[in-house]
Design an enzyme around this catalytic site. Structure first.
Site, PDB file in Angstrom:
ATOM      1  N   ASP A  80       1.100  -1.095  -0.072  1.00  0.00           N
ATOM      2  CA  ASP A  80      -0.080   0.102   0.032  1.00  0.00           C
ATOM      3  C   ASP A  80       0.865   1.326   0.086  1.00  0.00           C
ATOM      4  O   ASP A  80       0.581   2.278  -0.452  1.00  0.00           O
ATOM      5  CB  ASP A  80      -1.042  -0.013   1.273  1.00  0.00           C
ATOM      6  CG  ASP A  80      -2.013  -1.091   1.068  1.00  0.00           C
ATOM      7  OD1 ASP A  80      -3.169  -0.486   1.280  1.00  0.00           O
ATOM      8  OD2 ASP A  80      -1.626  -2.215   0.902  1.00  0.00           O
ATOM      9  N   CYS A 121       1.109  -7.679   5.521  1.00  0.00           N
ATOM     10  CA  CYS A 121       0.546  -6.319   4.832  1.00  0.00           C
ATOM     11  C   CYS A 121      -1.120  -6.493   4.620  1.00  0.00           C
ATOM     12  O   CYS A 121      -1.665  -7.627   4.681  1.00  0.00           O
ATOM     13  CB  CYS A 121       1.263  -5.846   3.472  1.00  0.00           C
ATOM     14  SG  CYS A 121       2.925  -5.498   3.752  1.00  0.00           S
ATOM     15  N   ASP A 122      -1.676  -5.388   4.094  1.00  0.00           N
ATOM     16  CA  ASP A 122      -2.823  -5.138   4.056  1.00  0.00           C
ATOM     17  C   ASP A 122      -3.766  -5.689   3.475  1.00  0.00           C
ATOM     18  O   ASP A 122      -4.905  -6.376   4.165  1.00  0.00           O
ATOM     19  CB  ASP A 122      -3.175  -3.590   3.549  1.00  0.00           C
ATOM     20  CG  ASP A 122      -2.142  -2.705   4.373  1.00  0.00           C
ATOM     21  OD1 ASP A 122      -1.265  -3.095   5.226  1.00  0.00           O
ATOM     22  OD2 ASP A 122      -2.320  -1.441   4.348  1.00  0.00           O
ATOM     23  N   LYS A 123      -3.643  -6.179   2.227  1.00  0.00           N
ATOM     24  CA  LYS A 123      -4.789  -7.002   1.501  1.00  0.00           C
ATOM     25  C   LYS A 123      -4.491  -8.507   1.479  1.00  0.00           C
ATOM     26  O   LYS A 123      -5.348  -9.272   0.995  1.00  0.00           O
ATOM     27  CB  LYS A 123      -5.001  -6.402   0.152  1.00  0.00           C
ATOM     28  CG  LYS A 123      -5.070  -4.913   0.087  1.00  0.00           C
ATOM     29  CD  LYS A 123      -6.394  -4.412   1.084  1.00  0.00           C
ATOM     30  CE  LYS A 123      -6.355  -2.829   1.160  1.00  0.00           C
ATOM     31  NZ  LYS A 123      -5.233  -2.434   1.815  1.00  0.00           N
ATOM     32  N   CYS A 193       4.787  -2.239   8.705  1.00  0.00           N
ATOM     33  CA  CYS A 193       4.857  -1.086   9.361  1.00  0.00           C
ATOM     34  C   CYS A 193       4.363  -1.173  10.954  1.00  0.00           C
ATOM     35  O   CYS A 193       3.230  -1.883  11.130  1.00  0.00           O
ATOM     36  CB  CYS A 193       3.920  -0.041   8.944  1.00  0.00           C
ATOM     37  SG  CYS A 193       4.509   0.371   7.016  1.00  0.00           S
ATOM     38  N   GLU A 442      -7.153   4.464  -0.601  1.00  0.00           N
ATOM     39  CA  GLU A 442      -6.965   5.119   0.732  1.00  0.00           C
ATOM     40  C   GLU A 442      -6.880   6.537   0.565  1.00  0.00           C
ATOM     41  O   GLU A 442      -6.252   6.996  -0.360  1.00  0.00           O
ATOM     42  CB  GLU A 442      -5.776   4.536   1.451  1.00  0.00           C
ATOM     43  CG  GLU A 442      -5.979   2.888   1.798  1.00  0.00           C
ATOM     44  CD  GLU A 442      -4.578   2.475   2.355  1.00  0.00           C
ATOM     45  OE1 GLU A 442      -4.813   1.392   3.040  1.00  0.00           O
ATOM     46  OE2 GLU A 442      -3.585   3.257   2.488  1.00  0.00           O
ATOM     47  N   SER A 468      -6.046   4.467   5.505  1.00  0.00           N
ATOM     48  CA  SER A 468      -5.027   3.657   5.726  1.00  0.00           C
ATOM     49  C   SER A 468      -5.007   3.541   7.356  1.00  0.00           C
ATOM     50  O   SER A 468      -5.728   4.300   7.808  1.00  0.00           O
ATOM     51  CB  SER A 468      -3.649   4.403   5.332  1.00  0.00           C
ATOM     52  OG  SER A 468      -2.727   3.847   6.196  1.00  0.00           O
TER      53      SER A 468
END
Length: 556
Positions: A80, A121-123, A193, A442, A468
């Site tokens: 992202d 990570c995000d997805k 992160c 985002e 985000s």
């Protein structure tokens, strides 16, 4: 055990196909054992995934130790961060369904007996959990883990500090060389992160769901403990196979309630509102915004994790991790839910304790009596909108201001940079929803720029897009119906009065029904931004944000 893989490698009629696998180096002994897929999202593009080869090797070692034969394949994984603030962000959320389908297609084509999911990570994490639910074969996940705390000139820093410092650079308060040094210092190791942003939110949620072994959500990426856990994951998935324990036995409604409560206690990313309903749908379960709202009212916030406070995920790990949070939530957690250990939540929690009561506050002395996430409804969001209350100053719980209307994040960010946004404004960024975007981008660049301009507590930012997990301030997203559907956000005009009340959990445009109806009659949907390729398809078939922004295979 009844093994699916025997249809591929057993018997004389299958010799041509088993020979294919032997050409890859597998032996007859290996092919006689259960075949376990290892779906790894390793790539060379983002720090959350760069170390996953070593984790995968440890998983495969564990599978072999327990009498299975691992077979690894890779899935795509988009970072992202690299997609922020430009057209690339349109492709990030839609990649979730592609990853899910890729795992489904590979596992079903080869009829693997069990599955281990490796991601970060995000997805990627929600996509892999969606695949687990869809396939429903014995499955465990291990996540990549957070990076370590970054420091710069003796001060703790995070990647968002870089974005927010861009305004200082523009005002001449910071040299470009200093900003570069800050940026390079803010990503010190491999890993996701370090705050309770979307990657770590979903990693913690996966652990609370029971789909990982305890500790997976918080152990730092570079610690040897993560490799130990990876080996244990490989061993344990073989136990699940022998016992016939499947994701549908683990990801029950009770498990989703546990996961939502943990997200509320952590003050997690608003993206959990998108991902948990999409995961549940793969198991024919309905998780809607009303359930999130009810659980938010009854779950205390126990943690002050970045961006809602000073602590980071490695701090949470040292304090006892997700298991300690569940322990502190006590009777709010369903202890009888089965987990990937093969034991119940209650059995997993035996002997656990909170090791730092400042990182995981006692339930009797919470950070806040309600969860760090909330659902808003009202005349501007009839089907709901979401907000992370954990990152909002208590003085901003009621906000009323004039609308400043923008048709994209770029336009909104440009207005901030050029000084055209003033305290008291409500920035409305629309046509950024799942279909209208398309892809539901985002708004981190806009929210970070607001904070960098010193307006984070004085200006509200509302959108049918999303935020985000790093965003902070009065940021309200997922407004449903979205503008492209003709939702009320499409009818907002410059200067309209908008009222946000977090205590009453309402989001309203201060207009009469008659005026709104008059505007609705005059409204015309804009032409789609993208009509070709995968995004063109996604724009036609994606569900609304309140339904998880998912692609329903029945619509294709």
């Amino acid at each position: 055990m009844e093994l699916r893989s025997r249809k591929v490698v057993s018997g004389p009629e299958r010799l041509p196909w088993s020979a294919n696998l032997k050409a890859c180096g597998f032996t007859d002994l290996e092919l006689s054992q259960p075949l376990v897929a290892v779906a790894n999202s390793w790539n060379e593009i983002c720090p959350g995934h760069i170390h996953l080869r070593s984790i995968s090797q440890a998983v495969k070692d564990g599978i072999r130790l327990a009498g299975g034969t691992p077979m690894e394949f890779n899935t795509m994984a988009i970072c992202d961060a690299l997609a922020q603030g430009h057209e690339g962000m349109r492709y990030v959320l839609p990649s979730r369904e592609v990853i899910t389908a890729a795992i489904e297609l590979t596992v079903q084509a080869y009829q693997f007996d069990a599955l281990v999911l490796i991601g970060s990570c995000d997805k990627i994490l929600p996509a892999q959990l969606m695949a687990a639910g869809r396939l429903n074969i014995p499955t465990l996940m291990i996540t990549g883990g957070p990076m370590l705390q970054a420091t710069h000139r003796g001060q703790k820093v995070a990647p968002t500090d870089v974005l927010e410092s861009l305004m200082r650079l523009r005002r001449g308060e910071m040299e470009a060389a200093e900003l570069k040094a800050l940026a390079e210092a803010s990503f010190p190791t491999a890993g996701s992160c370090l705050g309770v942003w979307t990657a770590n939110s979903m990693a913690c949620v996966a652990e609370a769901l029971g789909m990982t072994l305890p500790g997976s959500g918080t152990i730092p990426a570079v610690y040897s403990r993560r490799l130990w856990l990876a080996k244990e994951t490989g061993i344990k998935v073989m136990e699940l196979l022998r016992r016939g324990i499947k994701p549908s036995d683990i990801m029950t409604r009770e498990a989703f309630v546990n996961a939502i409560r943990v997200a509320m206690a952590l003050g997690a990313s608003t993206n959990v509102f998108l991902h948990l309903p999409a995961i549940a749908a793969e198991l024919d379960l309905t998780i809607d915004l009303d359930l999130f709202d009810a659980l938010s009212h009854t779950t205390p916030r126990l943690c002050t994790l970045n961006p809602g406070g000073p602590h980071v995920i490695p701090d949470l790990d040292e304090a006892g991790g997700v298991q300690a949070v569940m322990l502190e939530l006590g009777d709010l957690i369903n202890g009888e839910a089965l987990t990937g250990t093969g034991r119940t939540v209650r059995e997993n929690l035996a002997g656990k304790r909170v090791l730092n009561p400042e990182v995981i506050r006692p339930r009797a002395r919470p950070v806040a009596p309600e969860g760090g996430l909330a659902v808003l409804k009202g005349s501007l969001a009839p089907r709901g909108a979401v907000v992370r209350t954990a990152t909002i100053d208590l003085g901003s719980r009621h906000f009323c201001g004039r609308a400043r209307v923008f048709e994209s994040e770029e336009a909104a960010t440009g207005a901030i940079l050029s000084g055209r946004i003033s305290p008291g404004d409500v920035m409305v960024v629309r046509y950024e929803g799942p279909r209208g975007g398309p892809g539901m981008r985002e708004m981190l660049t806009a929210s970070a720029t607001l904070n960098g301009a010193g307006l984070g507590t004085q200006v509200a930012l509302i959108t049918d897009g999303r935020f985000s997990g790093a965003s902070r301030g009065i940021c309200i997203g997922h407004i449903s119906p979205e503008a492209a559907e003709g939702g009320p956000i499409a009818l907002v005009q410059e200067g309209d009065l908008i009222e946000i009340d977090l205590e009453r959990r309402t989001l309203d445009i201060c207009l009469s029904k008659e005026e709104l109806n008059e505007r609705r009659r005059a409204w015309q949907p804009p032409p789609p931004r993208i009509t070709r390729g995968y995004l063109g398809l996604y724009a036609r078939v994606a569900s609304s944000a309140d339904k998880g922004a998912a692609v329903n295979p029945g619509w294709l």
